[in-house]
Design an enzyme around this catalytic site. Structure first.
Site, PDB file in Angstrom:
ATOM      1  N   GLY A 187      -5.836  20.198  37.717  1.00  0.00           N
ATOM      2  CA  GLY A 187      -5.647  21.172  36.666  1.00  0.00           C
ATOM      3  C   GLY A 187      -6.084  22.593  36.919  1.00  0.00           C
ATOM      4  O   GLY A 187      -5.872  23.452  36.059  1.00  0.00           O
ATOM      5  N   GLY A 199      -2.856  19.385  41.988  1.00  0.00           N
ATOM      6  CA  GLY A 199      -1.427  19.369  42.315  1.00  0.00           C
ATOM      7  C   GLY A 199      -0.964  20.806  42.443  1.00  0.00           C
ATOM      8  O   GLY A 199      -0.789  21.352  43.535  1.00  0.00           O
ATOM      9  N   ARG A 242      10.851  25.597  33.841  1.00  0.00           N
ATOM     10  CA  ARG A 242       9.542  25.776  33.200  1.00  0.00           C
ATOM     11  C   ARG A 242       9.526  26.811  32.086  1.00  0.00           C
ATOM     12  O   ARG A 242       8.760  26.679  31.137  1.00  0.00           O
ATOM     13  CB  ARG A 242       8.451  26.045  34.245  1.00  0.00           C
ATOM     14  CG  ARG A 242       8.201  24.806  35.119  1.00  0.00           C
ATOM     15  CD  ARG A 242       7.012  24.922  36.056  1.00  0.00           C
ATOM     16  NE  ARG A 242       5.758  25.008  35.331  1.00  0.00           N
ATOM     17  CZ  ARG A 242       5.115  26.126  35.063  1.00  0.00           C
ATOM     18  NH1 ARG A 242       5.586  27.306  35.477  1.00  0.00           N
ATOM     19  NH2 ARG A 242       4.003  26.112  34.387  1.00  0.00           N
ATOM     20  N   TYR A 262       8.359  25.264  28.715  1.00  0.00           N
ATOM     21  CA  TYR A 262       7.015  25.652  28.248  1.00  0.00           C
ATOM     22  C   TYR A 262       6.877  27.141  27.934  1.00  0.00           C
ATOM     23  O   TYR A 262       5.787  27.594  27.610  1.00  0.00           O
ATOM     24  CB  TYR A 262       5.948  25.367  29.327  1.00  0.00           C
ATOM     25  CG  TYR A 262       5.993  24.049  30.036  1.00  0.00           C
ATOM     26  CD1 TYR A 262       5.579  22.880  29.404  1.00  0.00           C
ATOM     27  CD2 TYR A 262       6.399  23.985  31.365  1.00  0.00           C
ATOM     28  CE1 TYR A 262       5.575  21.670  30.094  1.00  0.00           C
ATOM     29  CE2 TYR A 262       6.399  22.771  32.056  1.00  0.00           C
ATOM     30  CZ  TYR A 262       5.984  21.630  31.409  1.00  0.00           C
ATOM     31  OH  TYR A 262       5.980  20.439  32.086  1.00  0.00           O
ATOM     32  N   CYS A 278      25.607  26.527  31.264  1.00  0.00           N
ATOM     33  CA  CYS A 278      26.188  26.767  29.953  1.00  0.00           C
ATOM     34  C   CYS A 278      25.182  26.352  28.899  1.00  0.00           C
ATOM     35  O   CYS A 278      25.238  25.232  28.371  1.00  0.00           O
ATOM     36  CB  CYS A 278      27.485  25.997  29.810  1.00  0.00           C
ATOM     37  SG  CYS A 278      28.756  26.778  30.784  1.00  0.00           S
ATOM     38  N   GLU A 279      24.249  27.253  28.634  1.00  0.00           N
ATOM     39  CA  GLU A 279      23.103  26.934  27.784  1.00  0.00           C
ATOM     40  C   GLU A 279      22.362  28.253  27.548  1.00  0.00           C
ATOM     41  O   GLU A 279      21.891  28.862  28.505  1.00  0.00           O
ATOM     42  CB  GLU A 279      22.238  25.926  28.582  1.00  0.00           C
ATOM     43  CG  GLU A 279      20.905  25.587  27.997  1.00  0.00           C
ATOM     44  CD  GLU A 279      21.029  24.765  26.737  1.00  0.00           C
ATOM     45  OE1 GLU A 279      21.754  23.754  26.745  1.00  0.00           O
ATOM     46  OE2 GLU A 279      20.427  25.156  25.737  1.00  0.00           O
ATOM     47  N   TYR A 300       6.113  21.816  40.544  1.00  0.00           N
ATOM     48  CA  TYR A 300       6.914  21.459  39.362  1.00  0.00           C
ATOM     49  C   TYR A 300       8.234  22.226  39.285  1.00  0.00           C
ATOM     50  O   TYR A 300       8.692  22.584  38.198  1.00  0.00           O
ATOM     51  CB  TYR A 300       6.096  21.628  38.071  1.00  0.00           C
ATOM     52  CG  TYR A 300       4.785  20.879  38.115  1.00  0.00           C
ATOM     53  CD1 TYR A 300       4.766  19.485  38.068  1.00  0.00           C
ATOM     54  CD2 TYR A 300       3.571  21.545  38.252  1.00  0.00           C
ATOM     55  CE1 TYR A 300       3.566  18.788  38.141  1.00  0.00           C
ATOM     56  CE2 TYR A 300       2.371  20.848  38.325  1.00  0.00           C
ATOM     57  CZ  TYR A 300       2.374  19.471  38.264  1.00  0.00           C
ATOM     58  OH  TYR A 300       1.191  18.783  38.342  1.00  0.00           O
TER      59      TYR A 300
END
Ligand SMILES: *Cc1c(COP(=O)(O)O)cnc(C)c1O
Length: 437
Positions: free
Chosen positions: A253, A297, A335, A339, A366-367, A396
């Protein structure tokens, strides 16, 4: 003057204004490998492993362990590097285990996490000699006992405990994080119950406890609080049952920089201060110093990564907003969509130009939510064919990539002092249909 946007030591600007990454010219890399492309600085990854390993050795001697939480970036080459560096690893699925095995990494150095290991996961992991299961709940404990008995082996485990700490306020809260989907809470008595149950299982060796308080944590106080709660739990269990844990895993973390406003963490210094705290606490509680593990990580791979894109359309809507579209998007970087994560995006071809235009850098899906970042300062002259670099994409990104809109996943190119090479090839159109009957 060095730009404040060069947020990691491996970024610099060449004489021609070109952005250099790990000393490599990003324009040449874009030409050689095409875009979008994930770049990974191998030397930086190795350096981060060594920082952790050396600090843990200094803090705990032979009782320090460092496990790379491989869900951050999982592919064969990274496991080879972890093996060469003497790192343990975390895995969270049979697919990761399979990749580990294909890389020739010894599975006895692996810890198997996740809140829901299927019977197939348990069997596959044991078949291949997994080191530890990090057991989340009672059903899983029984499934592991059953499989270990069938195989007539003894299986090492840690128990995942919820210490009840909110990492973003670093308070020990009475409810709060107790409601996590992961682990057994101390406060509700679930942690003690699963500990007693584990000790009763014939084919299970309970080695100790694990906790993971969160991600992108900048405050070292969080680890002190977690260590405090967990060591007190160990002492409490010892007093009640006589069982003394041999191992305590404090999770991962540590935060990394996505933008210049975020601080740089001195990981070695942090580890040493946590180490001092833990040793004193063990003395005052009258327990032996357990093996102490950390599971970084993001902080191993994140700033070793950078994504290069080619600019497509530039849309200026006067009085409203500017959009710069690139040839990737939420398929290689989800990401921001997921988030709202901040990013630094730089014009790789000419870092000396003033960056006066504010724009949203968006992908090709397409978003409408396919945004990599809003409010990015770029040169007004930015145009189709230019190269953009999105920083801090080593963790990630590849591991969360998708084929939405049938967009092939980018390759991973490794950079080192000796050159550059492909670790993962670019997906082809054929790859997109090869499972279809
Ligand atoms: C994700 C995870 C980690 C790694 O977290 P980072 O923020 O990437 O360092 C470590 N341990 C567990 C159990 C995790 O789920």
């Amino acid at each position: 003057m060095k730009s404040k946007d060069l947020i990691c030591e491996n970024l610099s600007v060449g004489e021609n204004g070109r952005l250099l990454f790990a000393g490599h010219d990003t324009e040449l890399l874009a030409k050689k490998y095409g875009t979008p492309v994930y770049l990974l600085d191998e030397d930086r990854i190795r350096q981060r492993c060594r920082t952790y390993l050396q600090a843990m050795k200094k803090a705990f001697g032979c009782k320090g362990k460092v496990l790379y939480a491989s869900k951050a970036a999982s592919f064969k080459r990274i496991y080879e590097i972890m093996n060469e560096e003497g790192m343990g690893i975390d895995v969270v699925s049979s697919g990761e285990i399979y990749t580990v095995l294909r890389a020739g990494y010894p599975l006895q150095n692996a810890y198997f996490h996740s809140n829901n290991k299927t019977d197939e996961d348990v069997s596959f992991a044991m078949e291949n000699g997994i080191g530890y299961f990090v057991v989340d709940n009672e059903e899983e404990l029984f499934a592991i006992q059953t499989e270990a008995e069938r195989r007539n082996i003894n299986q090492k485990i840690l128990l995942r405990i919820t210490p009840g700490i909110d990492p973003h306020t670093y308070m020990a809260v009475s409810t709060g994080k107790v409601d996590s989907k992961f682990g057994s809470a101390i406060e509700t008595g679930a942690a003690e119950k699963i500990t007693r149950l584990s000790l009763e299982q014939k084919n299970i060796s309970l080695m100790g406890f694990h906790c993971h308080v969160g991600s992108q944590v900048f405050d070292s106080e969080v680890y002190l609080r977690a260590a405090d709660v967990m060591l007190s739990f160990i002492a409490d269990i010892k007093a009640k049952t006589g069982y003394e844990a041999k191992e305590l895993d404090l999770g991962g973390g540590y935060g990394v920089r996505y933008v210049s406003e975020q601080p740089v963490i001195d990981i070695a210094e942090n580890i040493l201060s946590v180490g001092d705290f833990i040793k004193e606490k063990c003395m005052s509680l009258g327990i032996l110093l357990p093996y102490i593990a950390l599971e970084p990580g993001r902080s191993i791979v994140a700033d070793a990564g950078l994504t290069l894109y080619t600019v497509g359309s530039v849309k200026k809507i006067p009085g409203y907003k500017n959009y710069v579209s690139v040839d990737g998007g939420m398929t290689d970087n989800v990401r921001f969509a997921m988030y709202g994560s901040p990013y630094t995006i730089l014009p790789a071809l000419d870092m000396n130009l003033p960056r006066e235009m504010r724009c949203s850098v968006v992908g090709r899906c397409c978003e409408s939510g396919d945004i990599i970042q809003n409010n990015v300062p770029l040169p007004d002259s930015i145009k189709r064919g230019d190269i953009l670099a999105c920083l801090t994409t080593g963790a990630y990104h590849y591991s969360m990539a998708s084929n939405y809109n049938r967009i092939p996943r980018p390759p991973i190119v490794m950079l080192s002092a000796n050159g550059n090479y492909i670790a993962v090839k670019r997906e082809t159109f054929e790859d997109l249909t090869h499972l279809e009957v």
